[in-house]
Design a protein around this motif. Sequence first.
Motif, PDB file in Angstrom:
ATOM      1  N   PRO A 133       0.823  -1.221   0.000  1.00 41.16           N
ATOM      2  CA  PRO A 133       0.000   0.000   0.000  1.00 41.16           C
ATOM      3  C   PRO A 133       0.853   1.267   0.000  1.00 41.16           C
ATOM      4  O   PRO A 133       1.995   1.277   0.463  1.00 41.16           O
ATOM      5  N   LEU A 134       0.277   2.322  -0.515  1.00 37.92           N
ATOM      6  CA  LEU A 134       0.964   3.609  -0.635  1.00 37.92           C
ATOM      7  C   LEU A 134       0.024   4.709  -0.159  1.00 37.92           C
ATOM      8  O   LEU A 134      -1.183   4.668  -0.435  1.00 37.92           O
ATOM      9  N   TYR A 135       0.584   5.681   0.524  1.00 33.49           N
ATOM     10  CA  TYR A 135      -0.216   6.801   1.036  1.00 33.49           C
ATOM     11  C   TYR A 135       0.415   8.104   0.595  1.00 33.49           C
ATOM     12  O   TYR A 135       1.419   8.548   1.157  1.00 33.49           O
ATOM     13  N   VAL A 136      -0.141   8.691  -0.451  1.00 35.97           N
ATOM     14  CA  VAL A 136       0.288  10.003  -0.943  1.00 35.97           C
ATOM     15  C   VAL A 136      -0.978  10.781  -1.287  1.00 35.97           C
ATOM     16  O   VAL A 136      -2.084  10.232  -1.305  1.00 35.97           O
ATOM     17  N   GLU A 137      -0.807  12.062  -1.562  1.00 40.30           N
ATOM     18  CA  GLU A 137      -1.937  12.910  -1.936  1.00 40.30           C
ATOM     19  C   GLU A 137      -1.753  13.360  -3.379  1.00 40.30           C
ATOM     20  O   GLU A 137      -0.830  14.124  -3.680  1.00 40.30           O
ATOM     21  N   VAL A 138      -2.606  12.858  -4.279  1.00 42.25           N
ATOM     22  CA  VAL A 138      -2.517  13.208  -5.694  1.00 42.25           C
ATOM     23  C   VAL A 138      -3.920  13.369  -6.270  1.00 42.25           C
ATOM     24  O   VAL A 138      -4.908  12.970  -5.662  1.00 42.25           O
ATOM     25  N   ASP A 139      -3.948  13.942  -7.468  1.00 44.36           N
ATOM     26  CA  ASP A 139      -5.224  14.147  -8.165  1.00 44.36           C
ATOM     27  C   ASP A 139      -5.494  13.081  -9.216  1.00 44.36           C
ATOM     28  O   ASP A 139      -6.648  12.741  -9.491  1.00 44.36           O
ATOM     29  N   GLU A 140      -4.422  12.597  -9.848  1.00 47.33           N
ATOM     30  CA  GLU A 140      -4.549  11.596 -10.913  1.00 47.33           C
ATOM     31  C   GLU A 140      -3.479  10.527 -10.732  1.00 47.33           C
ATOM     32  O   GLU A 140      -2.364  10.809 -10.285  1.00 47.33           O
ATOM     33  N   ILE A 141      -3.841   9.302 -11.110  1.00 43.21           N
ATOM     34  CA  ILE A 141      -2.923   8.171 -10.981  1.00 43.21           C
ATOM     35  C   ILE A 141      -2.812   7.472 -12.336  1.00 43.21           C
ATOM     36  O   ILE A 141      -3.832   7.140 -12.950  1.00 43.21           O
ATOM     37  N   PHE A 142      -1.586   7.246 -12.777  1.00 41.20           N
ATOM     38  CA  PHE A 142      -1.308   6.471 -13.977  1.00 41.20           C
ATOM     39  C   PHE A 142      -0.621   5.181 -13.522  1.00 41.20           C
ATOM     40  O   PHE A 142       0.517   5.227 -13.041  1.00 41.20           O
ATOM     41  N   ASN A 143      -1.306   4.048 -13.661  1.00 43.91           N
ATOM     42  CA  ASN A 143      -0.741   2.787 -13.193  1.00 43.91           C
ATOM     43  C   ASN A 143      -0.053   2.052 -14.342  1.00 43.91           C
ATOM     44  O   ASN A 143      -0.672   1.315 -15.094  1.00 43.91           O
ATOM     45  N   LEU A 144       1.263   2.269 -14.462  1.00 48.93           N
ATOM     46  CA  LEU A 144       2.069   1.620 -15.491  1.00 48.93           C
ATOM     47  C   LEU A 144       2.997   0.570 -14.902  1.00 48.93           C
ATOM     48  O   LEU A 144       3.865   0.038 -15.596  1.00 48.93           O
ATOM     49  N   ALA A 145       2.853   0.267 -13.628  1.00 48.39           N
ATOM     50  CA  ALA A 145       3.830  -0.576 -12.937  1.00 48.39           C
ATOM     51  C   ALA A 145       3.625  -2.047 -13.266  1.00 48.39           C
ATOM     52  O   ALA A 145       2.660  -2.657 -12.807  1.00 48.39           O
ATOM     53  N   CYS A 146       4.522  -2.608 -14.058  1.00 47.56           N
ATOM     54  CA  CYS A 146       4.571  -4.052 -14.317  1.00 47.56           C
ATOM     55  C   CYS A 146       5.628  -4.317 -15.378  1.00 47.56           C
ATOM     56  O   CYS A 146       5.714  -3.559 -16.359  1.00 47.56           O
ATOM     57  N   PRO A 147       6.460  -5.343 -15.203  1.00 50.02           N
ATOM     58  CA  PRO A 147       7.356  -5.719 -16.295  1.00 50.02           C
ATOM     59  C   PRO A 147       6.531  -6.021 -17.539  1.00 50.02           C
ATOM     60  O   PRO A 147       5.486  -6.666 -17.457  1.00 50.02           O
ATOM     61  N   ALA A 148       6.999  -5.559 -18.704  1.00 50.30           N
ATOM     62  CA  ALA A 148       6.175  -5.682 -19.907  1.00 50.30           C
ATOM     63  C   ALA A 148       6.801  -6.526 -21.001  1.00 50.30           C
ATOM     64  O   ALA A 148       6.173  -6.721 -22.039  1.00 50.30           O
ATOM     65  N   LYS A 184      -8.894  10.323 -10.208  1.00 52.33           N
ATOM     66  CA  LYS A 184      -9.038   9.645 -11.486  1.00 52.33           C
ATOM     67  C   LYS A 184      -7.826   8.741 -11.687  1.00 52.33           C
ATOM     68  O   LYS A 184      -6.704   9.110 -11.357  1.00 52.33           O
ATOM     69  N   ILE A 185      -8.054   7.530 -12.233  1.00 50.51           N
ATOM     70  CA  ILE A 185      -6.962   6.563 -12.358  1.00 50.51           C
ATOM     71  C   ILE A 185      -6.998   5.878 -13.717  1.00 50.51           C
ATOM     72  O   ILE A 185      -8.059   5.477 -14.193  1.00 50.51           O
ATOM     73  N   LEU A 186      -5.821   5.774 -14.334  1.00 54.91           N
ATOM     74  CA  LEU A 186      -5.670   5.126 -15.629  1.00 54.91           C
ATOM     75  C   LEU A 186      -4.874   3.840 -15.470  1.00 54.91           C
ATOM     76  O   LEU A 186      -3.819   3.833 -14.828  1.00 54.91           O
ATOM     77  N   GLN A 187      -5.380   2.773 -16.065  1.00 48.05           N
ATOM     78  CA  GLN A 187      -4.684   1.486 -16.075  1.00 48.05           C
ATOM     79  C   GLN A 187      -4.016   1.279 -17.428  1.00 48.05           C
ATOM     80  O   GLN A 187      -4.675   1.315 -18.470  1.00 48.05           O
ATOM     81  N   ALA A 188      -2.702   1.077 -17.403  1.00 45.26           N
ATOM     82  CA  ALA A 188      -1.979   0.700 -18.619  1.00 45.26           C
ATOM     83  C   ALA A 188      -2.141  -0.802 -18.798  1.00 45.26           C
ATOM     84  O   ALA A 188      -1.380  -1.594 -18.251  1.00 45.26           O
ATOM     85  N   SER A 189      -3.168  -1.189 -19.542  1.00 44.34           N
ATOM     86  CA  SER A 189      -3.362  -2.596 -19.857  1.00 44.34           C
ATOM     87  C   SER A 189      -2.586  -2.906 -21.136  1.00 44.34           C
ATOM     88  O   SER A 189      -1.698  -2.148 -21.527  1.00 44.34           O
ATOM     89  N   THR A 190      -2.904  -3.987 -21.791  1.00 45.52           N
ATOM     90  CA  THR A 190      -2.042  -4.464 -22.860  1.00 45.52           C
ATOM     91  C   THR A 190      -2.831  -5.231 -23.906  1.00 45.52           C
ATOM     92  O   THR A 190      -3.887  -5.819 -23.614  1.00 45.52           O
ATOM     93  N   ARG A 200     -13.563   6.828 -10.875  1.00 47.39           N
ATOM     94  CA  ARG A 200     -13.335   7.379 -12.216  1.00 47.39           C
ATOM     95  C   ARG A 200     -12.127   6.672 -12.831  1.00 47.39           C
ATOM     96  O   ARG A 200     -10.998   6.979 -12.490  1.00 47.39           O
ATOM     97  N   ILE A 201     -12.395   5.718 -13.724  1.00 48.72           N
ATOM     98  CA  ILE A 201     -11.322   4.904 -14.277  1.00 48.72           C
ATOM     99  C   ILE A 201     -11.154   5.154 -15.771  1.00 48.72           C
ATOM    100  O   ILE A 201     -12.076   5.608 -16.451  1.00 48.72           O
ATOM    101  N   LYS A 202      -9.956   4.826 -16.264  1.00 50.07           N
ATOM    102  CA  LYS A 202      -9.630   4.814 -17.685  1.00 50.07           C
ATOM    103  C   LYS A 202      -8.787   3.564 -17.933  1.00 50.07           C
ATOM    104  O   LYS A 202      -7.821   3.322 -17.200  1.00 50.07           O
ATOM    105  N   VAL A 203      -9.143   2.773 -18.934  1.00 50.12           N
ATOM    106  CA  VAL A 203      -8.396   1.557 -19.241  1.00 50.12           C
ATOM    107  C   VAL A 203      -7.896   1.647 -20.685  1.00 50.12           C
ATOM    108  O   VAL A 203      -8.695   1.742 -21.622  1.00 50.12           O
ATOM    109  N   MET A 204      -6.582   1.598 -20.834  1.00 52.28           N
ATOM    110  CA  MET A 204      -5.924   1.716 -22.131  1.00 52.28           C
ATOM    111  C   MET A 204      -5.204   0.405 -22.437  1.00 52.28           C
ATOM    112  O   MET A 204      -4.416  -0.079 -21.623  1.00 52.28           O
ATOM    113  N   ARG A 205      -5.478  -0.179 -23.588  1.00 51.41           N
ATOM    114  CA  ARG A 205      -4.802  -1.405 -24.013  1.00 51.41           C
ATOM    115  C   ARG A 205      -3.679  -1.040 -24.978  1.00 51.41           C
ATOM    116  O   ARG A 205      -3.925  -0.639 -26.118  1.00 51.41           O
ATOM    117  N   ILE A 206      -2.450  -1.203 -24.497  1.00 51.98           N
ATOM    118  CA  ILE A 206      -1.272  -0.771 -25.239  1.00 51.98           C
ATOM    119  C   ILE A 206      -0.791  -1.882 -26.165  1.00 51.98           C
ATOM    120  O   ILE A 206      -0.568  -3.010 -25.723  1.00 51.98           O
TER     121      ILE A 206
END
Length: 320
Positions: free
Chosen positions: A66-81, A114-120, A170-176
């Motif tokens: 878990p992480l505790y920070v204060e932000v407005d938007e999150i871009f979740n790109l964390a994963c070996p690709a 708002k959070i964006l998922q870097a999917s694939t 509020r989500i956004k899902v992007m398939r890269i």
Amino acid sequence: MRDATRKACLVAGGAGFLGSHLCERLLDRGHEVVCLDNFFTGSKRNIEHLLHHPRFELMRHDVTFPLYVEVDEIFNLACPASPVHYQHDPVQTTKTSVHGAINMLGLAKRLRAKILQASTSEVYGDPQVHPQREDYWGHVNPIGHRACYDEGKRCAETLFFDYHRQHKLRIKVMRIFNTYGPRMHPNDGRVVSNFIVQALTGKDITLYGDGSQTRSFCYVDDLVEGALKLMDTDDLIIGPVNVGNPVESTIRELAERIVELTNSRSVIVYRPLPSDDPMQRCPDIARARAWLDWEPQVQLEQGLRSTIEYFDRLLGRPAT
């Protein structure tokens, strides 16, 4: 008092290939950026030019915690690709996709961010529909060597949509789809970086299978622009949205083009095709065109030249 137009943005995986370019673009927009990375595949070299920027903060952290920070938007790109990296520790890869999504979604829920998922595109597996549209459910081997990544990303999408339905997040899902450009890891096993490094060092260029399998290659600047445009859409647009280049190339054509552009004496050699390696991969980007007014702008040769120049410098060779 912070400028009302300035957002605090968290980029998980921000020291990686895609994440570092995204951090740059967010700073260029005037936002504050918290770059989160555990440096499993990311590198400080990718963001060292940002370390002294007044609106940039680097945090060493693993998203499986878990992480505790204060932000407005999150871009979740964390994963070996890349297969080399995500198959090195497949259990951790699945944890990064699933636990990482849970932790980032939990943070977004607490902050109402708002959070964006870097999917694939790997969620489509070895597709039986071509080109791949977002309403295609895929053809994935759930117990194969690639499943840690493919199924991990599929489960992350499930979590995103359930958080949206259950918690009104509020989500956004992007398939890269296949993306390339400067700051690719030289040993990540991906086809563009593999071929360029082999060509520049005069080694044999290894093609798996007969080279007739196809991929579509999107330059990193175009990919980041698509991510930003998706994040900027209103809350009714959640995705998933394919972001990639709809122009296909065979792997053999790509190898031949790189040999030509590098003036290499490398010879193309053939190796057996790995299990579950898809024969076709190409996005239908109708949604991206309609919803985001987005499509790739950088032609393959232009992007390859920039990527080759980067690897020239990285390998200590003079640019040609």
